[in-house]
Design a protein around this motif. Structure first.
Motif, PDB file in Angstrom:
ATOM      1  N   ARG A  71     -10.524  19.765   8.292  1.00 33.68           N
ATOM      2  CA  ARG A  71     -10.512  18.574   7.441  1.00 33.68           C
ATOM      3  C   ARG A  71      -9.367  17.633   7.813  1.00 33.68           C
ATOM      4  O   ARG A  71      -9.396  16.452   7.484  1.00 33.68           O
ATOM      5  CB  ARG A  71     -10.470  18.952   5.971  1.00 33.68           C
ATOM      6  CG  ARG A  71      -9.146  19.465   5.480  1.00 33.68           C
ATOM      7  CD  ARG A  71      -9.186  19.701   3.958  1.00 33.68           C
ATOM      8  NE  ARG A  71      -7.890  19.992   3.442  1.00 33.68           N
ATOM      9  CZ  ARG A  71      -7.390  21.218   3.309  1.00 33.68           C
ATOM     10  NH1 ARG A  71      -8.110  22.261   3.650  1.00 33.68           N
ATOM     11  NH2 ARG A  71      -6.186  21.402   2.820  1.00 33.68           N
ATOM     12  N   HIS A  72      -8.366  18.157   8.522  1.00 40.06           N
ATOM     13  CA  HIS A  72      -7.246  17.325   8.957  1.00 40.06           C
ATOM     14  C   HIS A  72      -7.590  16.493  10.196  1.00 40.06           C
ATOM     15  O   HIS A  72      -6.902  15.517  10.489  1.00 40.06           O
ATOM     16  CB  HIS A  72      -6.017  18.194   9.237  1.00 40.06           C
ATOM     17  CG  HIS A  72      -5.548  18.938   8.040  1.00 40.06           C
ATOM     18  ND1 HIS A  72      -4.964  18.328   6.953  1.00 40.06           N
ATOM     19  CD2 HIS A  72      -5.614  20.254   7.723  1.00 40.06           C
ATOM     20  CE1 HIS A  72      -4.664  19.229   6.045  1.00 40.06           C
ATOM     21  NE2 HIS A  72      -5.058  20.409   6.488  1.00 40.06           N
ATOM     22  N   LEU A  77      -7.410  11.323  13.043  1.00 44.14           N
ATOM     23  CA  LEU A  77      -8.038  10.388  13.993  1.00 44.14           C
ATOM     24  C   LEU A  77      -8.367   9.021  13.391  1.00 44.14           C
ATOM     25  O   LEU A  77      -8.519   8.049  14.121  1.00 44.14           O
ATOM     26  CB  LEU A  77      -9.308  11.006  14.578  1.00 44.14           C
ATOM     27  CG  LEU A  77      -9.120  12.222  15.479  1.00 44.14           C
ATOM     28  CD1 LEU A  77     -10.459  12.712  15.997  1.00 44.14           C
ATOM     29  CD2 LEU A  77      -8.174  11.900  16.630  1.00 44.14           C
ATOM     30  N   MET A  78      -8.484   8.957  12.080  1.00 45.67           N
ATOM     31  CA  MET A  78      -8.867   7.682  11.482  1.00 45.67           C
ATOM     32  C   MET A  78      -7.759   6.637  11.516  1.00 45.67           C
ATOM     33  O   MET A  78      -8.052   5.441  11.547  1.00 45.67           O
ATOM     34  CB  MET A  78      -9.366   7.882  10.047  1.00 45.67           C
ATOM     35  CG  MET A  78     -10.737   8.534   9.971  1.00 45.67           C
ATOM     36  SD  MET A  78     -11.987   7.762  11.036  1.00 45.67           S
ATOM     37  CE  MET A  78     -12.071   6.131  10.346  1.00 45.67           C
ATOM     38  N   LEU A  79      -6.496   7.040  11.555  1.00 38.99           N
ATOM     39  CA  LEU A  79      -5.428   6.040  11.666  1.00 38.99           C
ATOM     40  C   LEU A  79      -5.541   5.269  12.979  1.00 38.99           C
ATOM     41  O   LEU A  79      -5.636   4.035  12.961  1.00 38.99           O
ATOM     42  CB  LEU A  79      -4.046   6.667  11.496  1.00 38.99           C
ATOM     43  CG  LEU A  79      -2.874   5.687  11.640  1.00 38.99           C
ATOM     44  CD1 LEU A  79      -2.974   4.553  10.632  1.00 38.99           C
ATOM     45  CD2 LEU A  79      -1.551   6.428  11.488  1.00 38.99           C
ATOM     46  N   PRO A  80      -5.592   5.936  14.142  1.00 38.63           N
ATOM     47  CA  PRO A  80      -5.784   5.141  15.365  1.00 38.63           C
ATOM     48  C   PRO A  80      -7.145   4.447  15.394  1.00 38.63           C
ATOM     49  O   PRO A  80      -7.273   3.364  15.982  1.00 38.63           O
ATOM     50  CB  PRO A  80      -5.641   6.155  16.501  1.00 38.63           C
ATOM     51  CG  PRO A  80      -5.729   7.494  15.885  1.00 38.63           C
ATOM     52  CD  PRO A  80      -5.353   7.348  14.443  1.00 38.63           C
ATOM     53  N   ALA A 111     -16.232  11.694  16.227  1.00 39.43           N
ATOM     54  CA  ALA A 111     -15.739  12.997  16.677  1.00 39.43           C
ATOM     55  C   ALA A 111     -14.964  13.711  15.568  1.00 39.43           C
ATOM     56  O   ALA A 111     -15.145  14.907  15.342  1.00 39.43           O
ATOM     57  CB  ALA A 111     -14.870  12.837  17.921  1.00 39.43           C
ATOM     58  N   GLY A 112     -14.110  12.967  14.869  1.00 44.32           N
ATOM     59  CA  GLY A 112     -13.328  13.568  13.794  1.00 44.32           C
ATOM     60  C   GLY A 112     -14.199  14.095  12.666  1.00 44.32           C
ATOM     61  O   GLY A 112     -14.015  15.216  12.184  1.00 44.32           O
ATOM     62  N   HIS A 113     -15.181  13.293  12.277  1.00 44.64           N
ATOM     63  CA  HIS A 113     -16.060  13.715  11.184  1.00 44.64           C
ATOM     64  C   HIS A 113     -17.048  14.793  11.619  1.00 44.64           C
ATOM     65  O   HIS A 113     -17.433  15.645  10.824  1.00 44.64           O
ATOM     66  CB  HIS A 113     -16.782  12.500  10.596  1.00 44.64           C
ATOM     67  CG  HIS A 113     -15.882  11.647   9.762  1.00 44.64           C
ATOM     68  ND1 HIS A 113     -15.003  10.749  10.310  1.00 44.64           N
ATOM     69  CD2 HIS A 113     -15.711  11.580   8.418  1.00 44.64           C
ATOM     70  CE1 HIS A 113     -14.331  10.151   9.333  1.00 44.64           C
ATOM     71  NE2 HIS A 113     -14.741  10.643   8.174  1.00 44.64           N
ATOM     72  N   PHE A 129     -23.863   8.849  16.498  1.00 47.59           N
ATOM     73  CA  PHE A 129     -22.935   7.746  16.772  1.00 47.59           C
ATOM     74  C   PHE A 129     -21.989   8.080  17.918  1.00 47.59           C
ATOM     75  O   PHE A 129     -21.646   7.201  18.720  1.00 47.59           O
ATOM     76  CB  PHE A 129     -22.156   7.367  15.509  1.00 47.59           C
ATOM     77  CG  PHE A 129     -22.869   6.358  14.665  1.00 47.59           C
ATOM     78  CD1 PHE A 129     -22.751   4.999  14.905  1.00 47.59           C
ATOM     79  CD2 PHE A 129     -23.684   6.770  13.624  1.00 47.59           C
ATOM     80  CE1 PHE A 129     -23.419   4.068  14.134  1.00 47.59           C
ATOM     81  CE2 PHE A 129     -24.361   5.850  12.841  1.00 47.59           C
ATOM     82  CZ  PHE A 129     -24.236   4.494  13.094  1.00 47.59           C
ATOM     83  N   LEU A 130     -21.562   9.333  18.027  1.00 52.47           N
ATOM     84  CA  LEU A 130     -20.711   9.731  19.144  1.00 52.47           C
ATOM     85  C   LEU A 130     -21.475   9.599  20.465  1.00 52.47           C
ATOM     86  O   LEU A 130     -20.947   9.055  21.447  1.00 52.47           O
ATOM     87  CB  LEU A 130     -20.198  11.153  18.958  1.00 52.47           C
ATOM     88  CG  LEU A 130     -19.257  11.699  20.040  1.00 52.47           C
ATOM     89  CD1 LEU A 130     -18.019  10.826  20.193  1.00 52.47           C
ATOM     90  CD2 LEU A 130     -18.861  13.132  19.711  1.00 52.47           C
ATOM     91  N   ALA A 131     -22.709  10.056  20.483  1.00 49.51           N
ATOM     92  CA  ALA A 131     -23.533   9.929  21.691  1.00 49.51           C
ATOM     93  C   ALA A 131     -23.735   8.464  22.041  1.00 49.51           C
ATOM     94  O   ALA A 131     -23.639   8.075  23.215  1.00 49.51           O
ATOM     95  CB  ALA A 131     -24.878  10.623  21.487  1.00 49.51           C
TER      96      ALA A 131
END
Length: 190
Positions: A71-72, A77-80, A111-113, A129-131
């Motif tokens: 969950r971290h 990753l959302m900040l950058p 990727a983060g989610h 969405f990553l693909a």
């Protein structure tokens, strides 16, 4: 689940279609610039609406149980990702180095989610969405090799400061207030 799949096909398919310059040019010739933009906007909006509705109503089908520490990953990753998203609109060193900061932000978000969610709907949404982000970047690189990189304006370091500051503020506001309201899940757990 069908609405999610249909929405992903419309939204991501429409965006991939814009990379096919020959087909896009033929459609613009047939519909006109305004007609094409209107049609593209309609397809994108319908696709996005179906994605949101489809994901919200999809049954929970667990594929795996992500470890609690994952969950971290999206929190980190959302900040950058937010900084890159803002930098996409500001000519600066961040935008110049990232080349396609909006795609980079999309890939970080997905990727983060994807790492933090192990259900089928999440795999379809974030994996799709990553693909798309990976395929779009490959297509953009091919196009740049074939036609050359588009000229960009001069980089301004002040815009980088604005991108970092504004990205951090939007990150905090979204994480604290909007994510629980819009998504129904708190982004930050204290």
């Amino acid at each position: 689940m069908i609405f999610l799949l249909l929405g992903l096909a419309l939204f991501l398919g429409g965006h991939i279609f814009t990379r096919a310059r020959g087909r896009r040019a033929a459609l613009i010739a047939r519909l006109g610039e305004g007609g094409y933009k209107g049609f593209y906007s309609l397809v994108s909006a319908a696709g996005l609406a179906l994605v949101v509705y489809g994901y919200a109503t999809a049954p929970f089908v667990p594929l795996w149980t992500p470890p609690a520490w994952t969950r971290h990953i999206p929190i980190t990753l959302m900040l950058p990702a937010f900084i890159l998203l803002v930098a996409a609109y500001l000519p600066g060193h961040i935008r110049a180095k990232a080349k396609h900061p909006m795609l980079a932000a999309l890939k970080l978000w997905a990727a983060g989610h994807l790492a933090a969610n192990g259900d089928l709907a999440s795999v379809l949404l974030f994996g799709g969405f990553l693909a798309y982000g990976v395929v779009a970047r490959i297509l953009i690189k091919r196009e740049a090799r074939a036609h050359g990189e588009p000229a960009r304006g001069p980089a301004d370091g002040r815009n980088d400061v604005v991108a970092v500051a504004l990205g951090a503020v939007v990150y905090a506001l979204f994480g604290v207030f909007l994510h629980p309201i819009l998504i129904g899940v708190p982004a930050f757990t204290f």
